[in-house]
Design an enzyme around this catalytic site. Structure first.
Site, PDB file in Angstrom:
ATOM      1  N   SER A  83     -31.828 -19.832 -21.937  1.00 40.47           N
ATOM      2  CA  SER A  83     -31.682 -20.267 -20.516  1.00 40.47           C
ATOM      3  C   SER A  83     -30.876 -19.518 -19.626  1.00 40.47           C
ATOM      4  O   SER A  83     -30.842 -18.350 -19.350  1.00 40.47           O
ATOM      5  CB  SER A  83     -31.502 -21.653 -20.859  1.00 40.47           C
ATOM      6  OG  SER A  83     -31.892 -22.568 -19.514  1.00 40.47           O
ATOM      7  N   ASP A 138     -42.698 -24.917 -22.189  1.00 46.33           N
ATOM      8  CA  ASP A 138     -41.463 -25.219 -21.553  1.00 46.33           C
ATOM      9  C   ASP A 138     -41.688 -25.743 -20.110  1.00 46.33           C
ATOM     10  O   ASP A 138     -42.491 -25.340 -18.959  1.00 46.33           O
ATOM     11  CB  ASP A 138     -40.694 -23.889 -21.215  1.00 46.33           C
ATOM     12  CG  ASP A 138     -39.258 -23.936 -20.950  1.00 46.33           C
ATOM     13  OD1 ASP A 138     -38.989 -25.058 -20.344  1.00 46.33           O
ATOM     14  OD2 ASP A 138     -38.344 -23.014 -21.143  1.00 46.33           O
ATOM     15  N   HIS A 170     -38.404 -26.018 -24.177  1.00 45.28           N
ATOM     16  CA  HIS A 170     -37.383 -25.463 -23.666  1.00 45.28           C
ATOM     17  C   HIS A 170     -36.221 -25.561 -24.639  1.00 45.28           C
ATOM     18  O   HIS A 170     -35.270 -26.375 -24.915  1.00 45.28           O
ATOM     19  CB  HIS A 170     -36.592 -25.999 -22.388  1.00 45.28           C
ATOM     20  CG  HIS A 170     -35.633 -25.289 -21.754  1.00 45.28           C
ATOM     21  ND1 HIS A 170     -35.901 -23.979 -21.167  1.00 45.28           N
ATOM     22  CD2 HIS A 170     -34.292 -25.340 -21.542  1.00 45.28           C
ATOM     23  CE1 HIS A 170     -34.598 -23.537 -20.924  1.00 45.28           C
ATOM     24  NE2 HIS A 170     -33.827 -24.235 -21.004  1.00 45.28           N
TER      25      HIS A 170
END
Length: 197
Positions: A83, A138, A170
């Site tokens: 991320s 995601d 995610h």
């Protein structure tokens, strides 16, 4: 076939871990959070918060310098993350350390007007390879943002691979970690053998 714990252990042995900073985070209405940098919103169509990105680039540069001083060759250092960590790794490598062994970015993206793109437009050297993975499901960091980032980096001369994982949100998946482990071992051959000595 390795179990998820074995894959995680192997990947962790190949990486030096640095954690993000505690800071106010604008998407949480300025609430304190453990994040690499601040951003105006979680979107690829807003300006980057370069002040906080640059501060973390310096912190991470100090870590790389410490590794080099301890005898690790820079061409044996990989930078990467999940991320925001992957975004941070792309900033660190493509703006400041274009001579590292490679970059991995998992469920990550760069803003459309990223300073990374400007740095690459001004670069004329060999760039570290990018290994990128993204869950197709995601909903926080859209898969399309990851794809756009990968396409843009390719257009600027980065050798970049992009792996999509259907049904993955995610999060990290076992299949993704296995692919990452294989990539790490191609970039740093002999690393697991060295760790077990």
């Amino acid at each position: 076939m390795l179990g998820q714990k074995e894959v995680l252990d192997s990947v962790q042995q190949c990486m030096e871990v640095q954690t993000s900073a505690i800071r106010p985070y604008t998407p949480m209405k300025g609430g304190i959070s453990s994040v690499w940098f601040d951003r105006l919103k979680i979107s690829n169509d807003c300006p980057e918060h370069l002040e906080s990105i640059n501060i973390m680039c310096q912190v991470l540069t100090d870590l790389i310098d410490d590794e080099i001083k301890s005898g690790i060759k820079k061409n044996r250092i990989l930078v990467g993350g999940f991320s925001m960590g992957g975004c941070m790794a792309m900033h660190l490598a493509y703006r400041n350390h274009q001579d590292v062994a490679g970059v991995f970015a998992l469920s990550s993206f760069l803003n459309k007007t990223s300073a990374v793109y400007q740095a690459l437009r001004e670069s004329d050297g060999v760039l570290p390879e990018l290994f990128q993975c993204h869950g197709a499901a995601d909903e926080l960091v859209l898969h399309s943002w990851g794809e756009e980032t990968n396409s843009m980096l390719k257009s600027l001369g980065v050798s970049a691979k992009f792996h999509s994982f259907p049904g993955v949100y995610h999060e990290l998946s076992k299949a993704e970690l296995e692919k990452l482990k294989s990539w790490i071992l191609t970039k740093l051959p002999g690393e697991l053998e060295r760790q077990s000595e």
